[in-house]
Design an enzyme around this catalytic site. Sequence first.
Site, short mmCIF file in Angstrom:
data_model
loop_
_atom_site.label_atom_id
_atom_site.label_comp_id
_atom_site.label_asym_id
_atom_site.label_seq_id
_atom_site.Cartn_x
_atom_site.Cartn_y
_atom_site.Cartn_z
N LEU A 159 27.24 -57.00 62.79
CA LEU A 159 25.98 -55.99 62.64
C LEU A 159 25.12 -56.98 62.20
O LEU A 159 23.67 -55.79 62.88
CB LEU A 159 26.81 -55.27 61.19
CG LEU A 159 27.40 -54.26 61.10
CD1 LEU A 159 27.55 -53.68 59.74
CD2 LEU A 159 27.05 -52.74 61.67
N GLY A 160 25.49 -58.34 62.46
CA GLY A 160 23.77 -59.02 62.16
C GLY A 160 24.68 -59.80 61.43
O GLY A 160 26.03 -60.39 60.49
N LYS A 204 31.22 -58.90 55.13
CA LYS A 204 29.94 -60.39 55.41
C LYS A 204 31.50 -60.85 55.23
O LYS A 204 31.83 -61.66 53.80
CB LYS A 204 29.53 -60.12 54.02
CG LYS A 204 28.32 -61.09 53.81
CD LYS A 204 27.43 -61.38 52.91
CE LYS A 204 26.17 -61.46 52.98
NZ LYS A 204 25.29 -62.09 51.90
N PHE A 207 24.53 -66.12 54.83
CA PHE A 207 25.51 -66.90 54.54
C PHE A 207 26.68 -66.78 55.69
O PHE A 207 27.48 -66.74 55.43
CB PHE A 207 25.88 -66.95 53.35
CG PHE A 207 24.44 -67.50 52.04
CD1 PHE A 207 23.89 -68.79 52.36
CD2 PHE A 207 24.05 -66.57 51.72
CE1 PHE A 207 22.94 -68.33 51.57
CE2 PHE A 207 23.28 -66.40 51.29
CZ PHE A 207 22.12 -68.22 50.64
N GLY A 208 26.01 -65.70 56.98
CA GLY A 208 27.24 -65.94 57.61
C GLY A 208 27.62 -64.38 58.23
O GLY A 208 26.37 -63.37 57.88
N PRO A 209 28.20 -63.87 58.99
CA PRO A 209 27.54 -62.28 59.93
C PRO A 209 27.95 -61.43 59.21
O PRO A 209 29.36 -61.46 58.08
CB PRO A 209 28.69 -62.83 61.27
CG PRO A 209 29.93 -64.02 60.64
CD PRO A 209 29.69 -64.68 59.39
N VAL A 210 27.73 -60.39 59.52
CA VAL A 210 28.57 -59.30 58.57
C VAL A 210 28.81 -58.41 60.44
O VAL A 210 28.38 -58.42 60.96
CB VAL A 210 27.24 -58.05 58.24
CG1 VAL A 210 27.90 -57.36 57.74
CG2 VAL A 210 27.07 -59.13 56.91
N GLY A 263 23.64 -62.69 58.28
CA GLY A 263 23.02 -62.30 57.21
C GLY A 263 22.61 -64.19 57.14
O GLY A 263 23.09 -65.51 57.58
N ASP A 290 15.10 -62.31 46.83
CA ASP A 290 14.96 -62.56 47.82
C ASP A 290 14.93 -61.03 48.33
O ASP A 290 15.73 -60.59 49.03
CB ASP A 290 16.20 -63.35 48.76
CG ASP A 290 16.83 -63.27 50.11
OD1 ASP A 290 15.02 -63.36 50.42
OD2 ASP A 290 17.86 -63.20 50.97
#
Length: 705
Positions: free
Chosen positions: A544-545, A566, A549-552, A547, A665
């Site tokens: 999906l994208g 995540k 700290f890592g991909p989702v 983030g 954030d």
Amino acid sequence: MNIDPKTPVVDFLFLFLFVSSCCFLGRCCYAIDTIRSEQSIRDIRGETLISQDDIFELGFFSPPNSTLRYVGIWYHKIDGEQTVVWVANRDVPISDRNGVLRIGNDGNLEVLDGNNTIVWTSNASVPSSNTAAILLGTGNFVLSSNESIGHTTKAYWQSFDHPTDTYLPEMRVLMSIVKGENHALRSWKSASDPSPGNFSIGVDPFGAPQIVIWNQTRRMWRSGQWNGVVFTGVPNVSSFASFLYGFRLSEPEADGSMYFTYTPPNASDLVRFRMGWDGKEEQLRWDDGLKSWTVVQSEPVSDCDLYNFCGNFGVCDITKIPKCSCPQGFRPKFQDQWNRGNWSGGCERRTELQCKRNASDAGCNSEQDGFKGLRCMKLPDFANRVTPGNSETCRGKCLANCSCNAYADVTTIGCLIWTGDLIDVQNLDKAGHLMFLRLPRSELGSGKKISNLVIAIIVLAGVFFLCITIWLLWRCKRKMKSEIRNSIPTFYGSNGNEFSADLSGSTELVVDGSQVNGPELPLFNFNFKCVAAATNNFSEENKLGQGGFGPVYKGELPTSQQIAVKRLEVAGRSGQGSEEFKNEIILIAKLQHRNLVRLLGCCIQGEEKLLIYEYMPNKSLDYFLFDQTKQALLDWGKRFAIIEGIARGLLYLHRDSRLRIIHRDLKSGNILLDEEMNPKISDFGMARIFGCNQYEANTVRVVGT
Ligand SMILES: *[C@@H]1O[C@H](CO)[C@@H](O)[C@H](O)[C@H]1NC(C)=O
Ligand SMILES: *[C@@H]1O[C@H](CO)[C@@H](O)[C@H](O)[C@H]1NC(C)=O
Ligand SMILES: *[C@@H]1O[C@H](CO)[C@@H](O)[C@H](O)[C@H]1NC(C)=O
Ligand SMILES: *[C@@H]1O[C@H](CO)[C@@H](O)[C@H](O)[C@H]1NC(C)=O
Ligand SMILES: *[C@@H]1O[C@H](CO)[C@@H](O)[C@H](O)[C@H]1NC(C)=O
Ligand SMILES: *[C@@H]1O[C@H](CO)[C@@H](O)[C@H](O)[C@H]1NC(C)=O
């Protein structure tokens, strides 16, 4: 001179037309606001001045039930009864309608009666006789030189400096320690007699300034000390709270004079303060709908507002029966009268202050006098302001002078001490200040015993309720846990203990001094294989994208529930990751709100750290906002709903949740949208927990956007 013979005729015709059209329009003839030398206003002709915006009118008038004539200013604009706000010749009325107001030979304003005797004059020192006077829209009648007409700062004389019984907005009331008490407004003698009556209202500049109502020279009411924003002794009743906050005190001028002014909350309102001939001060506002004046606020209202109603050292409380009482360590001075409800005698000390006793018979000199705090007090009159003052020096200043009976340390005023009897003390419900009453040790002792008992009871009750709450919470949690287990038994991994053990290690999260770690987190551990299968082994098309700290990834569980996963980068590759991972789990597991994204579980297996969320079909807000075509899908209604949702979520985080959490954030990429475009705040990796009562904190790490 060569005069065109036609000119005088034309001129005359023009003048005639002008005059007749004026008189045809009636009022227009006299709708002037300025009077110049050589001009006059005659009562017999009904002439008046009308201020430019038609609000005020100046001329001759008779009060109700009287035939005497006075020069005054009243509201022109409002219908109904004539409301007079200023009177010139209040002492010397004119008995017939032959009065004249004009600018005299010396340039001053003067009022003459039928015999051409001067009954009133502005009596200012006027350098030149070429003057004019104008009636301004504020109700101020200003005499100045012909050139600077209308300039109140260049005025030789103005009615605002010589008010009668009415204060109008923009009027300035002098407060000067040099000049002493200022009885600025004086009431009429009666409803039909404007001559000075018994009551006056004005400013007492000593100590901290106050507004005082006097009956002749006796004080009848006082506002309590000015603290820079409000008068502290006026109960803060919400219905006129906005009117309380309109007062201002100007900066001191060269000679130390300051001025009180009042500005109504709505500039277009017609507002006036009036010292009534019956001794009541009233603040009135014109209600255009009702066509009448409504009383916004009035003083004095209750018995307790009457000056020193309970006598010296007595405390008045309108909510109690009887209203008057003596404070701790005091007794009624005249017990019989007091019991009969005649409280004017006041109270006296049961025991002399230690400092007043003979050094020889005291024996125990070390026993200094103490203080008893009384809350919500309308502070006594005749305060001495001691500077500089903080709480400790203030107490010391009071102890140092044996005639000091009380002190108070008021934030914006400073240290106040009272060296005489305590006069006009009132216990207010929602206003007032903490006052410390000086008492000998012996009188404080008994009070202390009682308060110790009270404290013990409160503590015991507190502990009892705490136990019950903890027990209830524990039960609740167990129930929830068992429900969760029953609902998705398949995905509850066997290694839940490993996960808790990992979190119980050192973490930087601290709430009220105790660590947040969760052997009892209401979370379950997903099986890594299962998650991998659900996301098609973390395939690219399910991504999906990316983030921080890592991909989702998107995934679908065998129960056909959609999830978002995540996958944290392996610790080696992303040094920050594991700290934020713990943070996020702890926070989000404890938070439940419709505008916060819901964490379904997590998965820790070896190096792999996964977070499993509910799936948001509409991705995140930035996806819509920064795309030319998708922007159009968000109409203003939706945008408003999204903003409201985010605000609700934040309110929950900041105020309503059990932890106080600062997200740190917040950006459009972290606002996820569900199928109905409801916003959900996500990504708590950088959030920080605040204690319940903590409003500030220092941070050493720089984080977020
Ligand atoms: C005018 O003022 C002076 C002092 O400024 C005073 O002596 C005099 O009595 C006043 N006259 C009137 C008519 O008020
Ligand atoms: C004003 O005071 C006088 C004298 O004390 C008294 O006779 C009169 O009634 C008072 N007027 C009012 C309106 O209270
Ligand atoms: C002020 O008063 C005017 C007229 O009474 C009204 O139309 C207006 O809404 C008021 N403004 C505020 C801020 O209350
Ligand atoms: C009230 O008490 C005071 C002081 O004892 C006394 O001087 C006064 O006469 C009393 N007033 C009445 C009305 O009894
Ligand atoms: C102090 O003591 C002396 C002698 O014992 C006595 O005469 C005097 O009145 C006392 N003063 C006070 C204020 O009690
Ligand atoms: C105590 O206060 C009174 C009244 O303000 C004052 O007259 C007296 O000088 C003070 N005494 C001391 C020791 O400061």
